[in-house]
Design a protein around this motif. Structure first.
Motif, PDB file in Angstrom:
ATOM      1  N   ALA A  40      36.806  58.412  -3.216  1.00  0.00           N
ATOM      2  CA  ALA A  40      35.713  57.828  -3.991  1.00  0.00           C
ATOM      3  C   ALA A  40      35.360  56.444  -3.471  1.00  0.00           C
ATOM      4  O   ALA A  40      34.182  56.092  -3.352  1.00  0.00           O
ATOM      5  N   ALA A  41      36.375  55.657  -3.157  1.00  0.00           N
ATOM      6  CA  ALA A  41      36.126  54.306  -2.627  1.00  0.00           C
ATOM      7  C   ALA A  41      35.379  54.371  -1.302  1.00  0.00           C
ATOM      8  O   ALA A  41      34.479  53.568  -1.032  1.00  0.00           O
ATOM      9  N   GLU A  42      35.723  55.331  -0.462  1.00  0.00           N
ATOM     10  CA  GLU A  42      35.081  55.452   0.843  1.00  0.00           C
ATOM     11  C   GLU A  42      33.659  55.989   0.739  1.00  0.00           C
ATOM     12  O   GLU A  42      32.836  55.751   1.628  1.00  0.00           O
ATOM     13  N   LEU A  43      33.365  56.711  -0.337  1.00  0.00           N
ATOM     14  CA  LEU A  43      32.013  57.225  -0.543  1.00  0.00           C
ATOM     15  C   LEU A  43      31.069  56.150  -1.071  1.00  0.00           C
ATOM     16  O   LEU A  43      29.858  56.377  -1.173  1.00  0.00           O
ATOM     17  N   LEU A  44      31.640  54.989  -1.428  1.00  0.00           N
ATOM     18  CA  LEU A  44      30.832  53.869  -1.925  1.00  0.00           C
ATOM     19  C   LEU A  44      31.106  52.641  -1.063  1.00  0.00           C
ATOM     20  O   LEU A  44      31.666  51.644  -1.534  1.00  0.00           O
ATOM     21  N   PRO A  45      30.716  52.683   0.201  1.00  0.00           N
ATOM     22  CA  PRO A  45      31.106  51.626   1.142  1.00  0.00           C
ATOM     23  C   PRO A  45      30.482  50.267   0.872  1.00  0.00           C
ATOM     24  O   PRO A  45      30.977  49.252   1.378  1.00  0.00           O
ATOM     25  N   ASP A  46      29.409  50.210   0.098  1.00  0.00           N
ATOM     26  CA  ASP A  46      28.725  48.938  -0.137  1.00  0.00           C
ATOM     27  C   ASP A  46      29.150  48.247  -1.430  1.00  0.00           C
ATOM     28  O   ASP A  46      28.680  47.142  -1.722  1.00  0.00           O
ATOM     29  N   ALA A  47      30.013  48.875  -2.192  1.00  0.00           N
ATOM     30  CA  ALA A  47      30.429  48.303  -3.480  1.00  0.00           C
ATOM     31  C   ALA A  47      31.485  47.221  -3.261  1.00  0.00           C
ATOM     32  O   ALA A  47      32.532  47.483  -2.665  1.00  0.00           O
ATOM     33  N   GLU A  48      31.222  46.024  -3.742  1.00  0.00           N
ATOM     34  CA  GLU A  48      32.203  44.947  -3.629  1.00  0.00           C
ATOM     35  C   GLU A  48      33.321  45.113  -4.650  1.00  0.00           C
ATOM     36  O   GLU A  48      34.481  44.785  -4.383  1.00  0.00           O
ATOM     37  N   ILE A  49      32.976  45.603  -5.844  1.00  0.00           N
ATOM     38  CA  ILE A  49      33.951  45.875  -6.889  1.00  0.00           C
ATOM     39  C   ILE A  49      33.880  47.365  -7.216  1.00  0.00           C
ATOM     40  O   ILE A  49      32.796  47.902  -7.480  1.00  0.00           O
ATOM     41  N   LEU A  50      35.003  48.033  -7.195  1.00  0.00           N
ATOM     42  CA  LEU A  50      35.089  49.461  -7.487  1.00  0.00           C
ATOM     43  C   LEU A  50      35.694  49.647  -8.870  1.00  0.00           C
ATOM     44  O   LEU A  50      36.807  49.173  -9.138  1.00  0.00           O
ATOM     45  N   ILE A  51      34.974  50.332  -9.747  1.00  0.00           N
ATOM     46  CA  ILE A  51      35.445  50.567 -11.111  1.00  0.00           C
ATOM     47  C   ILE A  51      35.823  52.037 -11.249  1.00  0.00           C
ATOM     48  O   ILE A  51      35.028  52.922 -10.900  1.00  0.00           O
ATOM     49  N   PHE A  52      37.020  52.302 -11.762  1.00  0.00           N
ATOM     50  CA  PHE A  52      37.507  53.669 -11.910  1.00  0.00           C
ATOM     51  C   PHE A  52      37.714  53.992 -13.392  1.00  0.00           C
ATOM     52  O   PHE A  52      38.327  53.216 -14.135  1.00  0.00           O
ATOM     53  N   LEU A  53      37.202  55.156 -13.789  1.00  0.00           N
ATOM     54  CA  LEU A  53      37.419  55.672 -15.143  1.00  0.00           C
ATOM     55  C   LEU A  53      37.761  57.152 -15.032  1.00  0.00           C
ATOM     56  O   LEU A  53      37.184  57.872 -14.214  1.00  0.00           O
ATOM     57  N   THR A  54      38.674  57.609 -15.860  1.00  0.00           N
ATOM     58  CA  THR A  54      38.967  59.034 -15.919  1.00  0.00           C
ATOM     59  C   THR A  54      38.032  59.718 -16.907  1.00  0.00           C
ATOM     60  O   THR A  54      37.349  59.066 -17.701  1.00  0.00           O
ATOM     61  N   GLN A  55      38.018  61.044 -16.870  1.00  0.00           N
ATOM     62  CA  GLN A  55      37.055  61.812 -17.652  1.00  0.00           C
ATOM     63  C   GLN A  55      37.313  61.749 -19.158  1.00  0.00           C
ATOM     64  O   GLN A  55      36.417  62.044 -19.953  1.00  0.00           O
ATOM     65  N   ASP A  56      38.511  61.341 -19.566  1.00  0.00           N
ATOM     66  CA  ASP A  56      38.836  61.343 -20.993  1.00  0.00           C
ATOM     67  C   ASP A  56      38.764  59.951 -21.617  1.00  0.00           C
ATOM     68  O   ASP A  56      39.253  59.727 -22.726  1.00  0.00           O
TER      69      ASP A  56
END
Length: 270
Positions: A40-56
């Motif tokens: 997921a991080a590699e699919l968003l190469p221009d994001a300076e901050i990466l936010i992760f949330l799970t589906q629940d």
């Protein structure tokens, strides 16, 4: 915004696409806690901050993500995670776990925090967390082949590299689980496997046994006397956790097929 879907069988992907999300699907067999997040991080190469949330995850406030991002105004902060509140209808045991691990006070941890907090210094949850790309990639990103605890491994690497980790209590979400004793056993088996394979974390930050004892004492105080009848069940769950953890630390004694049966993350063993 990106949704990484591991072959869900409901309408997740179609609803997400209609709502304007970018959807990337992978085979369920390809899911890995660390590897999938790294993808997921590699699919968003221009994001300076990466936010992760799970589906629940359910946001407890509309500005929860904004509050979490405020932690990065301090340039030495590499990662931040928010406060997880018990879901609606949570059991007392379930609620205590959230109140214990996610207190009302925010804080920032550095490598020196291990002197006071020990292994707790690298506690973080990718169910609701954000990372500075520069820092994340600087420590190699998320581990690609790990059974569990990719967030803990990454937090340890970040602190050792001189970065800080922020806990933002003002950023609140609802997220908790009511596990059966069998699920507790399997979950802690996986934690034991993690600690066996990544023993350097225990060497750097100390063992997890002391924190486990503190948690049990806190849980008993929380249950007594208001929920006294839940204490026997809580003790059974504690025994299941301890047994599962010890089995996991001794994973070399078991065959792959046996480890698959003991594990919560069974696809890891394929």
């Amino acid at each position: 915004m990106l949704i990484l879907d591991s072959s869900s069988t409901d309408e997740t992907t179609s609803l997400a696409a209609v709502a304007g999300f970018r959807v990337h699907a992978i085979a369920r067999s390809e899911f890995n806690h660390g590897g999938t997040r790294q993808l997921a991080a590699e699919l968003l190469p221009d994001a300076e901050i990466l936010i992760f949330l799970t589906q629940d995850i359910e946001l407890a406030q509309p500005d929860a993500i904004h509050c979490l991002l405020e932690a990065f105004s301090e340039l030495s902060v590499a990662a931040a995670y928010g406060r997880q509140l018990p879901r609606r209808g949570a059991t007392p045991v379930e609620a205590h776990a959230r109140f214990y691990n996610y207190p009302a006070q925010s804080g920032v941890r550095t490598l020196s925090s291990r002197e006071q907090l020990g292994f707790k210094a690298i506690f973080i949850s990718n169910s609701f967390a954000a990372y500075r790309r520069e820092a994340l990639m600087g420590v190699g990103g998320f581990p690609r082949d790990v059974i569990f605890g990719e967030d803990t491994i990454t937090a340890a690497r970040l602190l050792l590299a001189g970065w800080k980790i922020a806990y933002v209590a003002e950023a609140k979400v609802y997220h908790s689980h009511s596990y059966t004793w069998k699920q507790e056993f399997r979950r802690y088996f996986d934690i034991g496997v993690l600690h066996h394979r990544e023993s350097w974390m225990l060497n750097e930050f100390g063992g997890a046994g002391g924190e486990g004892s503190r948690f049990v004492r806190s849980e008993l105080r929380y249950l007594w006397p208001r929920y006294w009848w839940l204490i026997p069940s809580a003790l059974i769950h504690t025994a299941a956790k301890l047994l599962g953890y010890r089995f996991g630390r001794g994973e070399n004694l078991f065959s792959i097929s046996m480890k698959r049966r003991l594990s919560m993350n069974r696809l890891f063993w394929n």
